[in-house]
Design a protein around this motif. Structure first.
Motif, mmCIF file in Angstrom:
data_model
loop_
_atom_site.group_PDB
_atom_site.id
_atom_site.type_symbol
_atom_site.label_atom_id
_atom_site.label_comp_id
_atom_site.label_asym_id
_atom_site.label_seq_id
_atom_site.Cartn_x
_atom_site.Cartn_y
_atom_site.Cartn_z
ATOM 1 N N THR A 195 0.706 -1.287 0.079
ATOM 2 C CA THR A 195 -0.059 0.067 0.297
ATOM 3 C C THR A 195 0.926 1.231 0.198
ATOM 4 O O THR A 195 2.201 1.256 0.426
ATOM 5 N N GLU A 196 0.110 2.355 -0.432
ATOM 6 C CA GLU A 196 0.936 3.657 -0.185
ATOM 7 C C GLU A 196 -0.294 4.572 0.124
ATOM 8 O O GLU A 196 -1.652 4.128 -0.229
ATOM 9 N N HIS A 197 -0.114 5.840 0.484
ATOM 10 C CA HIS A 197 -1.305 6.781 1.060
ATOM 11 C C HIS A 197 -1.236 7.929 0.329
ATOM 12 O O HIS A 197 -0.251 8.516 0.448
ATOM 13 N N LEU A 198 -2.278 8.373 0.144
ATOM 14 C CA LEU A 198 -2.450 9.743 -0.450
ATOM 15 C C LEU A 198 -3.250 10.883 0.642
ATOM 16 O O LEU A 198 -4.392 10.455 0.574
ATOM 17 N N LEU A 199 -2.669 11.542 1.441
ATOM 18 C CA LEU A 199 -3.066 12.269 2.262
ATOM 19 C C LEU A 199 -4.087 13.458 1.598
ATOM 20 O O LEU A 199 -3.561 14.271 0.766
ATOM 21 N N PHE A 200 -5.219 13.686 2.132
ATOM 22 C CA PHE A 200 -6.222 14.742 1.695
ATOM 23 C C PHE A 200 -6.297 15.817 2.733
ATOM 24 O O PHE A 200 -6.587 15.466 3.819
ATOM 25 N N GLY A 201 -5.910 16.931 2.263
ATOM 26 C CA GLY A 201 -5.985 17.979 3.297
ATOM 27 C C GLY A 201 -6.771 19.244 2.607
ATOM 28 O O GLY A 201 -6.871 19.306 1.476
ATOM 29 N N THR A 202 -6.970 20.306 3.703
ATOM 30 C CA THR A 202 -7.880 21.647 3.157
ATOM 31 C C THR A 202 -7.189 22.821 3.980
ATOM 32 O O THR A 202 -6.598 22.551 4.710
ATOM 33 N N ARG A 203 -7.585 23.787 3.260
ATOM 34 C CA ARG A 203 -7.085 24.993 3.881
ATOM 35 C C ARG A 203 -8.411 26.153 3.371
ATOM 36 O O ARG A 203 -9.043 26.032 2.400
ATOM 37 N N GLY A 204 -8.621 26.636 4.598
ATOM 38 C CA GLY A 204 -9.951 27.684 4.116
ATOM 39 C C GLY A 204 -11.255 26.756 3.881
ATOM 40 O O GLY A 204 -11.342 25.788 4.633
ATOM 41 N N THR A 205 -12.205 27.472 3.304
ATOM 42 C CA THR A 205 -13.488 26.666 3.059
ATOM 43 C C THR A 205 -13.219 26.062 1.378
ATOM 44 O O THR A 205 -13.297 26.852 0.497
ATOM 45 N N ALA A 206 -13.046 24.843 1.604
ATOM 46 C CA ALA A 206 -12.788 24.290 0.202
ATOM 47 C C ALA A 206 -13.671 22.828 0.240
ATOM 48 O O ALA A 206 -13.144 21.935 0.434
ATOM 49 N N PRO A 207 -14.951 23.009 0.323
ATOM 50 C CA PRO A 207 -15.896 21.622 0.306
ATOM 51 C C PRO A 207 -15.728 20.887 -0.986
ATOM 52 O O PRO A 207 -15.216 21.230 -1.959
ATOM 53 N N VAL A 208 -15.652 19.491 -0.606
ATOM 54 C CA VAL A 208 -15.594 18.701 -1.690
ATOM 55 C C VAL A 208 -16.921 18.423 -2.299
ATOM 56 O O VAL A 208 -18.086 18.809 -2.276
ATOM 57 N N LYS A 209 -16.794 18.084 -3.768
ATOM 58 C CA LYS A 209 -17.700 17.897 -4.749
ATOM 59 C C LYS A 209 -18.318 16.708 -4.675
ATOM 60 O O LYS A 209 -19.505 16.424 -5.357
ATOM 61 N N TYR A 210 -17.635 15.616 -4.238
ATOM 62 C CA TYR A 210 -18.219 14.305 -4.626
ATOM 63 C C TYR A 210 -17.933 13.511 -3.006
ATOM 64 O O TYR A 210 -16.934 13.461 -2.538
ATOM 65 N N ARG A 211 -19.046 13.071 -2.260
ATOM 66 C CA ARG A 211 -19.008 12.707 -1.070
ATOM 67 C C ARG A 211 -18.830 11.187 -0.932
ATOM 68 O O ARG A 211 -19.315 10.758 0.115
ATOM 69 N N SER A 212 -18.947 10.230 -1.984
ATOM 70 C CA SER A 212 -19.047 9.116 -2.020
ATOM 71 C C SER A 212 -17.768 8.379 -2.436
ATOM 72 O O SER A 212 -17.689 7.254 -2.498
ATOM 73 N N GLN A 213 -16.669 9.071 -2.024
ATOM 74 C CA GLN A 213 -15.427 8.602 -2.516
ATOM 75 C C GLN A 213 -14.969 7.732 -1.411
ATOM 76 O O GLN A 213 -14.820 7.900 0.086
ATOM 77 N N PRO A 214 -14.671 6.503 -1.632
ATOM 78 C CA PRO A 214 -13.954 5.532 -0.339
ATOM 79 C C PRO A 214 -12.554 5.981 -0.155
ATOM 80 O O PRO A 214 -11.966 6.656 -0.818
ATOM 81 N N THR A 215 -12.231 5.547 0.915
ATOM 82 C CA THR A 215 -10.817 5.802 1.613
ATOM 83 C C THR A 215 -9.626 4.634 1.042
ATOM 84 O O THR A 215 -8.691 4.929 1.578
ATOM 85 N N TRP A 216 -10.185 3.934 -0.331
ATOM 86 C CA TRP A 216 -9.086 3.187 -0.701
ATOM 87 C C TRP A 216 -9.328 3.192 -2.230
ATOM 88 O O TRP A 216 -10.444 3.637 -2.734
ATOM 89 N N MET A 217 -8.506 2.905 -2.889
ATOM 90 C CA MET A 217 -8.383 2.521 -4.300
ATOM 91 C C MET A 217 -7.508 1.449 -4.658
ATOM 92 O O MET A 217 -6.423 1.394 -4.026
ATOM 93 N N PHE A 218 -7.784 0.623 -5.671
ATOM 94 C CA PHE A 218 -7.211 -0.652 -6.098
ATOM 95 C C PHE A 218 -6.605 -0.153 -7.339
ATOM 96 O O PHE A 218 -7.484 -0.024 -8.464
ATOM 97 N N ALA A 219 -5.381 -0.208 -7.722
ATOM 98 C CA ALA A 219 -4.872 0.166 -8.960
ATOM 99 C C ALA A 219 -3.495 -0.406 -9.135
ATOM 100 O O ALA A 219 -2.823 -1.099 -8.298
ATOM 101 N N PRO A 220 -3.330 -0.877 -10.703
ATOM 102 C CA PRO A 220 -2.022 -1.744 -10.658
ATOM 103 C C PRO A 220 -0.718 -0.762 -10.564
ATOM 104 O O PRO A 220 -0.781 0.382 -10.566
ATOM 105 N N LEU A 221 0.412 -1.470 -10.584
ATOM 106 C CA LEU A 221 1.697 -0.754 -10.482
ATOM 107 C C LEU A 221 1.982 -0.304 -11.722
ATOM 108 O O LEU A 221 1.932 -1.154 -12.603
ATOM 109 N N LEU A 222 2.835 0.716 -11.898
ATOM 110 C CA LEU A 222 3.445 1.086 -13.055
ATOM 111 C C LEU A 222 4.923 1.116 -12.917
ATOM 112 O O LEU A 222 5.407 0.399 -12.190
ATOM 113 N N ASP A 223 5.557 2.064 -13.571
ATOM 114 C CA ASP A 223 6.873 2.300 -13.372
ATOM 115 C C ASP A 223 7.420 2.554 -11.932
ATOM 116 O O ASP A 223 6.494 2.933 -11.152
#
Length: 218
Positions: free
Chosen positions: A113-141
């Protein structure tokens, strides 16, 4: 004569960068546990934690007052990522975990696994609220992050948002992206904050050359 289409990395740098971006996306070349024979140091130059934190002035200037930050961390740099987010002026809201189809190296446990931290500054609401906290994706280079990350960012932050990728190695396969990195022609410059890439030096050389030409012609 046949002209082959330009690949993403062959596209010229953009000249229409906004003053500040709605999204900053970064994959720093962490030096933690990356200096061995199989580490990332064999592939590209690394930055210390303090050097990564030192980008804070640049990120705060390049990120809009109301903006999102996405920061890649490894399992070894997970805690450091929270410190970097704070140093860059953002609040961590959630990690997004990339689940890989096979495990890789690891000093204690084998990394899958690796992790992509999501952060905010100020008032910046998300546009999509059904995104899970994981994704399955292939290895590249080596060290190349999955294209799915761009799709996630488009869903969560908005397809029309202006987005800047730091430490980019290729041009994103999505609209409204600008890039800065050591392996690609950059659209933005961080030189005044002490973080040059070859294109920054090229711009300096062009400026000095122009000054010399003007002096000779004068």
């Amino acid at each position: 004569m046949f002209n082959p289409p330009q690949l993403p990395n062959e596209l010229p740098a953009r000249t229409d960068a906004p003053e500040a971006f709605d999204v900053i996306y970064a994959d720093p070349p962490w030096d933690l546990q990356q200096k061995g024979a199989r580490g990332a140091g064999k592939h590209y130059d690394l930055l210390s934690l303090e050097e990564v934190k030192g980008l804070g002035d640049a990120v705060r200037a390049l990120g809009a007052p109301n903006s999102h930050l996405y920061l890649w961390v490894t399992n070894a740099t997970l805690r450091d990522g929270y410190d970097v987010m704070e140093a860059w002026g953002y609040t961590v809201r959630s990690p997004l975990t990339w689940i890989k189809p096979r495990f890789t190296l690891g000093n204690y446990l084998r990394n899958a696994t690796e992790h992509l931290l999501f952060g905010t500054r100020g008032t910046a609401p998300v546009k999509y609220r059904s995104q899970p906290t994981w994704m399955f994706a292939p290895l590249l280079d080596h060290s190349v992050k999955p294209d799915e990350a761009y799709a996630v960012i488009d869903r969560v932050s908005g397809r029309d948002a202006t987005k800047l990728e730091l430490f980019a190695r290729r041009r994103p396969p999505a609209p409204n992206w600008w890039v800065w990195g050591n392996e690609i022609e950059s659209d933005a410059s961080l030189l005044k904050w002490g973080y040059p890439v070859p294109s920054d030096f090229a711009r300096q050389d062009e400026t000095h050359t122009g000054e010399v030409i003007q002096e000779v012609e004068g």
